[in-house]
Design a protein around this motif. Sequence first.
Motif, short mmCIF file in Angstrom:
data_model
loop_
_atom_site.label_atom_id
_atom_site.label_comp_id
_atom_site.label_asym_id
_atom_site.label_seq_id
_atom_site.Cartn_x
_atom_site.Cartn_y
_atom_site.Cartn_z
N PRO A 5 0.66 -1.30 0.01
CA PRO A 5 0.18 -0.09 0.15
C PRO A 5 0.77 1.18 0.09
O PRO A 5 1.89 1.40 0.24
CB PRO A 5 -0.79 -0.12 1.33
N ARG A 6 0.24 2.38 -0.52
CA ARG A 6 0.94 3.74 -0.62
C ARG A 6 1.28 4.12 0.97
O ARG A 6 0.51 3.72 1.86
CB ARG A 6 0.05 4.75 -1.39
N VAL A 7 2.30 5.00 0.96
CA VAL A 7 2.98 5.48 2.34
C VAL A 7 2.72 6.87 2.17
O VAL A 7 3.40 7.42 1.43
CB VAL A 7 4.26 4.96 2.51
N SER A 156 10.81 2.11 -11.97
CA SER A 156 11.78 2.26 -10.71
C SER A 156 10.94 2.67 -9.79
O SER A 156 11.20 1.90 -8.67
CB SER A 156 12.73 3.61 -11.10
N VAL A 157 9.90 3.31 -9.46
CA VAL A 157 8.89 3.54 -8.28
C VAL A 157 8.26 2.07 -8.06
O VAL A 157 8.15 2.04 -6.89
CB VAL A 157 7.85 4.68 -8.57
N ALA A 158 8.21 1.55 -8.86
CA ALA A 158 7.27 0.24 -8.49
C ALA A 158 8.14 -0.62 -8.15
O ALA A 158 8.26 -1.40 -6.98
CB ALA A 158 6.77 -0.45 -9.85
N ALA A 159 9.50 -0.76 -8.56
CA ALA A 159 10.69 -1.58 -7.82
C ALA A 159 10.86 -1.10 -6.27
O ALA A 159 11.16 -2.03 -5.47
CB ALA A 159 12.01 -1.56 -8.66
N LEU A 160 11.04 0.14 -6.14
CA LEU A 160 11.30 0.81 -5.00
C LEU A 160 10.25 0.36 -3.84
O LEU A 160 10.58 -0.10 -2.86
CB LEU A 160 11.46 2.02 -4.90
N LEU A 163 11.07 -3.24 -3.11
CA LEU A 163 12.30 -3.45 -2.20
C LEU A 163 12.38 -2.43 -0.98
O LEU A 163 13.19 -2.83 0.02
CB LEU A 163 13.46 -2.82 -3.14
N ALA A 164 11.43 -1.31 -0.77
CA ALA A 164 11.62 -0.39 0.38
C ALA A 164 10.17 -0.22 0.55
O ALA A 164 9.95 0.97 0.35
CB ALA A 164 12.47 0.70 0.23
N PRO A 165 9.17 -1.14 0.87
CA PRO A 165 7.69 -0.76 1.06
C PRO A 165 7.41 0.17 2.16
O PRO A 165 6.24 0.48 2.10
CB PRO A 165 7.13 -2.33 1.46
N ARG A 200 -0.94 2.46 -9.77
CA ARG A 200 -0.08 1.40 -9.92
C ARG A 200 1.13 1.13 -9.21
O ARG A 200 1.53 0.40 -8.79
CB ARG A 200 0.14 1.06 -11.50
N CYS A 201 1.91 2.30 -8.78
CA CYS A 201 3.12 2.47 -8.24
C CYS A 201 2.74 2.52 -6.79
O CYS A 201 3.73 2.54 -5.91
CB CYS A 201 3.97 3.51 -8.77
N GLY A 202 1.70 2.86 -6.22
CA GLY A 202 1.16 3.02 -4.98
C GLY A 202 1.98 4.42 -4.49
O GLY A 202 2.47 4.44 -3.31
N ALA A 203 2.00 5.28 -5.24
CA ALA A 203 2.60 6.57 -5.19
C ALA A 203 1.89 7.39 -4.04
O ALA A 203 0.67 7.35 -4.16
CB ALA A 203 2.90 7.54 -6.48
N SER A 204 2.30 8.15 -3.33
CA SER A 204 1.61 9.16 -2.32
C SER A 204 1.79 10.65 -2.92
O SER A 204 1.32 11.52 -2.20
CB SER A 204 1.95 8.94 -1.09
N PHE A 205 2.96 10.83 -3.76
CA PHE A 205 3.06 12.30 -4.29
C PHE A 205 3.52 12.13 -5.46
O PHE A 205 4.11 11.34 -6.33
CB PHE A 205 4.20 12.85 -3.11
#
Length: 265
Positions: A5-7, A156-160, A163-165, A200-205
């Motif tokens: 989930p997005r942070v 890259s954002v999806a990989a992050l 790797l760093a949820p 899709r990337c679970g971005a928050s900003f």
Amino acid sequence: MPLPPRVPLPAAFLRAPLAHRALHDRTARRPENSRAAVRAAVAAGYGIEIDVQLSADGRAMVFHDYALDRLTDRFGPVRQRRAAELGAIALRDGDEGIPTFREVLETVAGRVALLVEVKDQDGMLGPDVGPLEQAVADDLRGYAGLVAVMSFNPHSVAALARLAPAIPRGITTWGYPPDHAEGLPRATCDRLRAIPDYDRCGASFISHHWQDLGRPRVAELRAQGAAVLCWTIRAPAEEAAARRVAANITFEGYAPPIPPPIPSL
């Protein structure tokens, strides 16, 4: 496999302006993305935005360009040299070499918010990513300070995210004008202009180009709860215009005011 989930982006990223490539000033011997520029930003109380590239031996290096030519007296890709060699290459108008990401984390030591742009390693904002994202995640393991990551490349954002949820993540965005898109295919520009990968990337900003903040998609994401940052402000008048939409700015070349801290109840 669904992404974590997005942070949410911590409030500190929306308060103190973010010094673009740290608080750099070549006349003061503080090159961009240098430890000296990082120290100056911390001392001034600004947040910091930095860039990371990959070394030949898989280390995250704090450096904006893909090649050494503009910022040092050496030539060729950063990725063809090992971290120790890069650390010994002096930055132009400075007294230090290219820092590793881990060295910058040690310098910041949690004292200000740190926004990390992971530079595209695919070359065309495509799916050939992973090693740099892994290096960033490895260095962030155990770091207790406020940090967020972003990239122009949604892969890259999806990989992050994988790797760093626990780290807040976002997408660096702009209008992708064809005459300034650095050789990207028109179809890629047309797709990314619409910021289709945010969920899709679970971005928050997002961090969006300040002159394109009037784009309807930016307003749509903001209405849905996305934090909107912007790049790169170089004058107070630009800041005033950008802040009609953006919650915070990335800046260089002047000293924007820092809002006072919110008093605790």
